[in-house]
Design a protein around this motif. Sequence first.
Motif: not given
Lengths: 343, 343
Positions: A18, A22, A94, A121, A123, A306, B277
């Motif tokens: 992350h 991200l 998560e 998340h 993802n 996101f 991802e």
Amino acid sequence: MKEIKIGIVGYGGMGGYHESDLIKNNPNVSVKGVFDIDNSKVELAKTKNLVGYNSYEELLNDNEIEAVLVATPNDSHKEISIKALNNKKHVICEKPVTINSDDLLEIVEVAKKNDRVFMVHQNRRWDSDYLIIRDLYKNKQIGDLFQIESRVHGANGIPGDWRHIKKHGGGMLLDWGVHILDQILFMVDSPIKNIYSDLSYVLGDEVDDGFVTYITFENGVRAVLEVGTSNFIKLPRWYVKGLNGSGAIYDWDLSGELIVQNKLDEKIELKPIKAGEGFTKTMAPPSEESTTKLKLPNPSCEYEPFYTNFARVVREGVDPIVKNEEVYKLMKVIEDIFKSAKN
Amino acid sequence: MKEIKIGIVGYGGMGGYHESDLIKNNPNVSVKGVFDIDNSKVELAKTKNLVGYNSYEELLNDNEIEAVLVATPNDSHKEISIKALNNKKHVICEKPVTINSDDLLEIVEVAKKNDRVFMVHQNRRWDSDYLIIRDLYKNKQIGDLFQIESRVHGANGIPGDWRHIKKHGGGMLLDWGVHILDQILFMVDSPIKNIYSDLSYVLGDEVDDGFVTYITFENGVRAVLEVGTSNFIKLPRWYVKGLNGSGAIYDWDLSGELIVQNKLDEKIELKPIKAGEGFTKTMAPPSEESTTKLKLPNPSCEYEPFYTNFARVVREGVDPIVKNEEVYKLMKVIEDIFKSAKN
């Protein structure tokens, strides 16, 4: 938009991903600091110019921190999230959000009471392979998709430590299963009519080392979802059948193809082929003129990344892309699968 | 051994295949003549120096004919077989033997009463691809097989004429389904614990244009059986997982491979790969040192060709390779699949 400063709880593989992949690349968010029960992870964070907190409380008492990312083992998500929300922090959690769906409802209540955002998340709604298939489903390039097969095959067994343990929320259904189920439920906008599921325990763990789930939706679409950890040969990541053709994505590298049926004026007489100890017209390959091979389209979607979305949910009150009601439905399906597999 | 002279009823694709491919090359049997309700087929037989009978009765009255091959549409097998048996002929019947299991019991009764042999031609017990997988199952080259997936994929829809019609026993479950189910039941020597099945009707026929069946056997083996007629991309004909590796046969040409796990002294640390991802260790490919790729073994089996066996059953009273009890069990499973798919 004022940047949202995030504190990470659990700086293992996922927490690190992350931070470095991200959040770092998103102008709306940044990581201020890290807490982990493993002190070496806190030290690691310090080497990256992040604040290393000595306790979770210290992180929560940092008034600059507006949001907490929960990236700890599955069975601790609930307690950590609720504590953050009660300390007026927004929370990114998560997956799988909790071990059971009731726990999620509890968290959502606490978020509402504190007027804070709680977002899971998921993802893999942004995975390129997924976006290509989702686009095929929506835009009908090979006609209406009526069969969608999503497989994730590996040959390394269950990884790591806590993922082998039931009380920590281990097993493949709660790991990859949560991803590929979420992808299908986010694609097929129809209630589920019927689920058949079979969990695999060949590796001798107390948790499932893989599973297959066969979903029939009320709109007629069939989905086959499969995760395997003893597959030394992989079946395609995606395999879909539409009314006018078929599509496959073979692997994470996005190798794949679409085969589309041509509209022909006259029917081409099929030549039987030898198939084992017999001949078959049914299973003969279609004639060359009758199909066209196409490249896979490029991945695209109508929704934003996101963390961009998270920041806008917090600052502007837009709708979250990952809605808690969707995650709740997902957790209920997973509970159904565990239940039906037991019987 | 005195050669057995056979009369063929139904000289279409399958009847012709028996004559030119199976019987001609076998010293124990020969075709004397043919009857077909389509007179052009009888004329065709005459051009091949076979007797063309003007009626079924004429064929049955030929005392040189010891056995009848029934290769007509599925719904006529019963009547034609019983008539032959009552006329003291042995019978070879194409699959599916009858539309329902009770009809088979009736035929077997008539055979017993007349002391004649009745044998169903489950020819795909001799397919090379099948024999390779059967051998893997028995000889455990990649360890005990716990998952066996057998798929027959085409993209031509349902072929021909009567195969579209329910009352003639059309549809893919009664066509290819009978083959691939028979293969699995002849391989896995364990009672069935559980069956899940889903029939496909996407092509708008009154009969199924494909199906998937998921069988759990009491010994723990799982079988996935699938027939599709709108698959423009094929999945492997066979895909199997064993405790020490995986195997695949991709197509009728017997292209395929085995990947076997090596016994290593120390565990090799896996490198995570980028997968969509996110990163994954679980689904990373095994390291180069940890597996070996092998060629598929050559097909082999302990049993003789179908017509050799048939002649020895008639002349020497040996056990048939295709037993009527096995075929009865197969028909019961097919009835279960139709029933469960209705509910």
